[in-house]
Design an enzyme around this catalytic site. Structure first.
Site, PDB file in Angstrom:
ATOM      1  N   GLY A  14       0.823  -1.213   0.000  1.00  0.00           N
ATOM      2  CA  GLY A  14       0.000   0.000   0.000  1.00  0.00           C
ATOM      3  C   GLY A  14       0.852   1.256   0.000  1.00  0.00           C
ATOM      4  O   GLY A  14       0.577   2.208  -0.738  1.00  0.00           O
ATOM      5  N   ASP A  60     -10.751   1.133  10.738  1.00  0.00           N
ATOM      6  CA  ASP A  60     -10.883  -0.252  10.297  1.00  0.00           C
ATOM      7  C   ASP A  60     -11.878  -0.314   9.139  1.00  0.00           C
ATOM      8  O   ASP A  60     -12.976   0.261   9.245  1.00  0.00           O
ATOM      9  CB  ASP A  60     -11.393  -1.087  11.494  1.00  0.00           C
ATOM     10  CG  ASP A  60     -11.199  -2.572  11.276  1.00  0.00           C
ATOM     11  OD1 ASP A  60     -11.596  -3.077  10.202  1.00  0.00           O
ATOM     12  OD2 ASP A  60     -10.644  -3.219  12.177  1.00  0.00           O
ATOM     13  N   TYR A 183      -6.100 -18.367   3.958  1.00  0.00           N
ATOM     14  CA  TYR A 183      -5.815 -17.062   3.348  1.00  0.00           C
ATOM     15  C   TYR A 183      -6.210 -17.071   1.868  1.00  0.00           C
ATOM     16  O   TYR A 183      -6.865 -16.138   1.379  1.00  0.00           O
ATOM     17  CB  TYR A 183      -4.324 -16.747   3.518  1.00  0.00           C
ATOM     18  CG  TYR A 183      -3.824 -15.580   2.699  1.00  0.00           C
ATOM     19  CD1 TYR A 183      -4.308 -14.291   2.923  1.00  0.00           C
ATOM     20  CD2 TYR A 183      -2.855 -15.767   1.709  1.00  0.00           C
ATOM     21  CE1 TYR A 183      -3.835 -13.215   2.175  1.00  0.00           C
ATOM     22  CE2 TYR A 183      -2.380 -14.699   0.966  1.00  0.00           C
ATOM     23  CZ  TYR A 183      -2.868 -13.424   1.198  1.00  0.00           C
ATOM     24  OH  TYR A 183      -2.406 -12.372   0.451  1.00  0.00           O
TER      25      TYR A 183
HETATM   26  N1  LIG Z   1       3.035  -9.336   0.022  1.00  0.00           N
HETATM   27  C1  LIG Z   1       2.737 -10.181  -0.972  1.00  0.00           C
HETATM   28  O1  LIG Z   1       3.611 -10.901  -1.490  1.00  0.00           O
HETATM   29  C2  LIG Z   1       1.324 -10.241  -1.508  1.00  0.00           C
HETATM   30  C3  LIG Z   1       1.071 -11.143  -2.563  1.00  0.00           C
HETATM   31  C4  LIG Z   1      -0.214 -11.227  -3.057  1.00  0.00           C
HETATM   32  C5  LIG Z   1      -1.215 -10.397  -2.579  1.00  0.00           C
HETATM   33  N2  LIG Z   1      -0.974  -9.542  -1.553  1.00  0.00           N
HETATM   34  C6  LIG Z   1      -2.076  -8.674  -1.083  1.00  0.00           C
HETATM   35  O2  LIG Z   1      -1.652  -7.341  -1.114  1.00  0.00           O
HETATM   36  C7  LIG Z   1      -2.321  -6.579  -0.104  1.00  0.00           C
HETATM   37  C8  LIG Z   1      -1.305  -5.812   0.726  1.00  0.00           C
HETATM   38  O3  LIG Z   1      -0.429  -6.765   1.359  1.00  0.00           O
HETATM   39  P1  LIG Z   1       0.936  -6.326   2.068  1.00  0.00           P
HETATM   40  O4  LIG Z   1       1.933  -7.383   1.747  1.00  0.00           O
HETATM   41  O5  LIG Z   1       1.235  -4.917   1.772  1.00  0.00           O
HETATM   42  O6  LIG Z   1       0.515  -6.553   3.601  1.00  0.00           O
HETATM   43  P2  LIG Z   1       0.738  -5.579   4.858  1.00  0.00           P
HETATM   44  O7  LIG Z   1       0.354  -6.367   6.076  1.00  0.00           O
HETATM   45  O8  LIG Z   1       2.082  -4.958   4.801  1.00  0.00           O
HETATM   46  O9  LIG Z   1      -0.330  -4.430   4.594  1.00  0.00           O
HETATM   47  C9  LIG Z   1      -1.693  -4.589   4.878  1.00  0.00           C
HETATM   48  C10 LIG Z   1      -2.154  -3.311   5.563  1.00  0.00           C
HETATM   49  O10 LIG Z   1      -3.549  -3.405   5.802  1.00  0.00           O
HETATM   50  C11 LIG Z   1      -3.822  -2.942   7.103  1.00  0.00           C
HETATM   51  N3  LIG Z   1      -5.057  -3.590   7.549  1.00  0.00           N
HETATM   52  C12 LIG Z   1      -5.260  -4.908   7.801  1.00  0.00           C
HETATM   53  N4  LIG Z   1      -6.528  -5.111   8.168  1.00  0.00           N
HETATM   54  C13 LIG Z   1      -7.147  -3.908   8.139  1.00  0.00           C
HETATM   55  C14 LIG Z   1      -8.473  -3.475   8.417  1.00  0.00           C
HETATM   56  N5  LIG Z   1      -9.408  -4.339   8.824  1.00  0.00           N
HETATM   57  N6  LIG Z   1      -8.776  -2.161   8.259  1.00  0.00           N
HETATM   58  C15 LIG Z   1      -7.831  -1.270   7.855  1.00  0.00           C
HETATM   59  N7  LIG Z   1      -6.553  -1.631   7.596  1.00  0.00           N
HETATM   60  C16 LIG Z   1      -6.218  -2.932   7.739  1.00  0.00           C
HETATM   61  C17 LIG Z   1      -2.615  -3.340   7.936  1.00  0.00           C
HETATM   62  O11 LIG Z   1      -2.476  -2.548   9.116  1.00  0.00           O
HETATM   63  C18 LIG Z   1      -1.486  -3.111   6.943  1.00  0.00           C
HETATM   64  O12 LIG Z   1      -0.974  -1.780   7.024  1.00  0.00           O
HETATM   65  C19 LIG Z   1      -3.155  -7.587   0.701  1.00  0.00           C
HETATM   66  O13 LIG Z   1      -4.490  -7.545   0.233  1.00  0.00           O
HETATM   67  C20 LIG Z   1      -2.518  -8.926   0.346  1.00  0.00           C
HETATM   68  O14 LIG Z   1      -3.461  -9.991   0.453  1.00  0.00           O
HETATM   69  C21 LIG Z   1       0.287  -9.437  -0.991  1.00  0.00           C
END
Ligand SMILES: NC(=O)c1ccc[n+]([C@@H]2O[C@H](COP(=O)([O-])OP(=O)(O)OC[C@H]3O[C@@H](n4cnc5c(N)ncnc54)[C@H](O)[C@@H]3O)[C@@H](O)[C@H]2O)c1
Length: 355
Positions: A14, A60, A183
């Protein structure tokens, strides 16, 4: 100026999207709950968003009032907020379903109330489960989940019904979804909710199925972090990365800045979509590497990778995507080569350790 709401915009991916979007001239608001298990230092995470030039709102996505307020004046929602990773055990299931499935339902209902009709959704390659394989007689097959007894015996590769070997192939967006863990199930449900919202409201949505994302700002060692972060955290502690199975699992490692670029391409496309539409895209680097390759690329000479033969039942053996559709339709291609990205990642800062 287009106004964006990036949910989860303080997170690893993000915040890269936010940085790119602000640079690209968008006005950006972030809604993030700053989960304690992924943000060791909540104040620093909030301050980083503000420093990037976005408005930060702590809240949230499951809270309808927080969503209503966050959507004020917004034209496009980029929904990244989720509980990520494989988790510790099945006790994590309610939190995954609440954060990801229920959370997405609340986001979409709020968008409907606010008449915000454009969505970019973070999905994942995990929706496919095990990759596609070619049999010796040229058929494409999708093997069933691996049995614990085979994995215990060190038989990691899926085989054809007649016992002959299978060759891994790239998977494209037309393949069936086959989530193999909680997941993954929630990422499939998020997609289905988004496509149902498109049909019900006439909105437009793009889901981006990211491959294994890596790069600066990855969360440090947690049970929810991706494999690149686990290896990078081991290197930071002066230890060898511990590689499961035999290290030959095939993946596509895509740099977080490239993933941000894919989101910008999707935001531009969805902003100008003339009619209600739903489209999914794989987002990968286009290059296949093994988990062992990745461990070797970031390990230091004094602590080479150790191949342990351990396994996690929820993991798949090989999964690699074709990212041809997004290149053709949105003009996006990953630009950062594995060697360059991993070299920089080997010494890049990780996000503060989780509590
Ligand atoms: N990292 C990877 O390799 C990867 C691969 C495929 C998909 N994704 C997807 O990408 C997206 C981002 O993942 P990321 O790796 O940056 O994870 P991350 O944990 O770094 O970021 C997720 C963010 O969402 C926030 N969050 C979680 N639940 C929340 C809620 N209920 N309300 C508000 N904020 C909330 C967390 O505080 C965090 O800042 C996710 O949807 C994940 O499923 C990630």
């Amino acid at each position: 100026m287009t106004r964006l709401l990036v949910t989860g915009g303080a997170g690893f991916i993000g915040s890269a999207i936010v940085a790119d979007a602000v640079r690209g001239g968008y006005e950006v608001r972030v809604l993030d709950t700053l989960r304690a298990d992924v943000h060791g230092d909540a104040d620093a995470a909030a301050a980083q968003v503000t420093r990037l030039g976005a408005e930060f709102v702590r809240g949230d996505v499951r809270d309808p009032a927080a969503m209503d307020a966050a959507l004020d004046g917004v034209e496009v929602v980029v929904h990244e907020a989720a509980k990520v990773g494989l988790g510790v055990n099945f006790q994590d299931a309610p939190d995954y379903v609440s954060s990801n499935d229920f959370g997405t339902a609340v986001v979409l209902a709020a968008m409907d109330r606010a008449d915000v009709g454009r969505l970019v959704l973070a999905s994942s390659m995990v929706v496919y489960g095990e990759g596609a394989y070619r049999t010796s007689d040229g058929r494409i097959v999708r093997p069933a989940a691996r049995r614990a007894s085979d994995l215990d015996a060190g038989r990691f590769d899926a085989v054809a019904e007649d016992g002959s070997s299978l060759t891994p192939e790239l998977i494209d967006e037309s393949f069936d979804l086959d989530p193999r863990n909680v997941y993954a199930q929630t990422k499939v449900a998020q997609e289905h909710l988004a496509s149902a919202w498109v049909r019900a409201t006439g909105g437009s949505a793009i889901a981006l199925r990211y491959h294994n994302v890596y790069g600066p700002g990855m969360p440090a060692n947690t049970p929810y972090a991706g494999v690149a972060s686990l290896f990078r955290s081991a290197v930071a502690r002066g230890e060898s990365p511990r590689v499961f199975e035999d290290g030959r699992q095939r993946r596509d490692f895509v740099h977080v800045n490239d993933v941000a670029g894919a989101n910008l391409a999707a935001i531009a496309a969805i902003s100008t979509a003339a009619t209600s539409s739903w489209r999914v895209f794989n987002v990968g680097s286009g290059a296949v590497h093994t988990i062992g390759d990745m461990a070797a690329a970031i390990a230091d000479a004094d602590h080479p990778p150790v191949v342990t033969g351990e396994y996690r039942l929820g993991d798949v053996r090989h999964i690699t995507a074709s990212s041809a559709r997004i290149a053709e339709e949105l003009g996006w291609r990953a630009a950062i080569p594995f060697e360059d990205g991993m070299r920089a990642f080997a010494s890049a800062p990780l996000r503060a350790a989780a509590q």
